[in-house]
Design a protein around this motif. Structure first.
Motif, PDB file in Angstrom:
ATOM      1  N   ASP A  57      34.488 -47.160 -16.439  1.00  0.00           N
ATOM      2  CA  ASP A  57      34.417 -47.063 -14.689  1.00  0.00           C
ATOM      3  C   ASP A  57      33.331 -46.060 -13.704  1.00  0.00           C
ATOM      4  N   GLN A  58      32.517 -45.799 -14.015  1.00  0.00           N
ATOM      5  CA  GLN A  58      30.626 -45.826 -13.669  1.00  0.00           C
ATOM      6  C   GLN A  58      30.151 -47.036 -13.292  1.00  0.00           C
ATOM      7  N   ASN A  60      30.709 -50.216  -4.957  1.00  0.00           N
ATOM      8  CA  ASN A  60      29.572 -50.280  -4.768  1.00  0.00           C
ATOM      9  C   ASN A  60      28.445 -51.539  -3.612  1.00  0.00           C
ATOM     10  N   LEU A  61      28.010 -52.133  -4.902  1.00  0.00           N
ATOM     11  CA  LEU A  61      27.262 -53.316  -4.699  1.00  0.00           C
ATOM     12  C   LEU A  61      28.554 -54.307  -4.038  1.00  0.00           C
TER      13      LEU A  61
END
Length: 131
Positions: A119-120, A127-128
């Motif tokens: 998940d992280q 985000n990228l």
């Protein structure tokens, strides 16, 4: 990998060995350690490979300054490296150390850890992609 760090810095502009060493220690050193002697040794190898060009600038009362510039071949090598994905199996990895010591944990705990890690990484990728 040090060679690609140096090539990456030189892609921003020409620099002396001193400047490369200084910038390396102020930025890249957070995730890739290199001693000054390693950087200068790598600069010689990069020059021999034709990936950088050095120009000597004479200075009055000081040692001559060698300005390094990335060549077309160096840029091509850097671009090839940037485009080739690789799993990072760094020697210093908290994640890998945790995995090494998970043997005593239950399968549920291990599964939960890897799902959280997944998940992280997924969140970081999103985000990228939106940056």
């Amino acid at each position: 990998m040090l060679k690609y760090g140096i090539l990456g810095l030189l892609r921003y502009g020409s620099m002396s060995g001193y400047e490369i060493d200084h910038i390396f220690k102020q930025s890249l050193n957070y995730f890739w350690n290199a001693q000054t002697s390693q950087i200068y040794r790598e600069l010689s190898t990069l020059e021999k490979n034709g990936w950088i060009r050095r120009q000597t600038i004479e200075q009055n009362g000081r040692p001559d300054k060698n300005i390094c510039t990335i060549t077309k071949e160096g840029k091509a090598q850097l671009e090839q490296w940037l485009q080739s994905p690789a799993i990072d199996m760094s020697v210093r990895s908290a994640t890998l150390m945790k995995v090494f010591f998970m043997g005593q944990q239950s399968n549920e705990q291990k599964t939960a850890y890897f799902k959280t890690l997944q998940d992280q990484y997924r969140h970081a990728l999103e985000n990228l992609e939106h940056a």
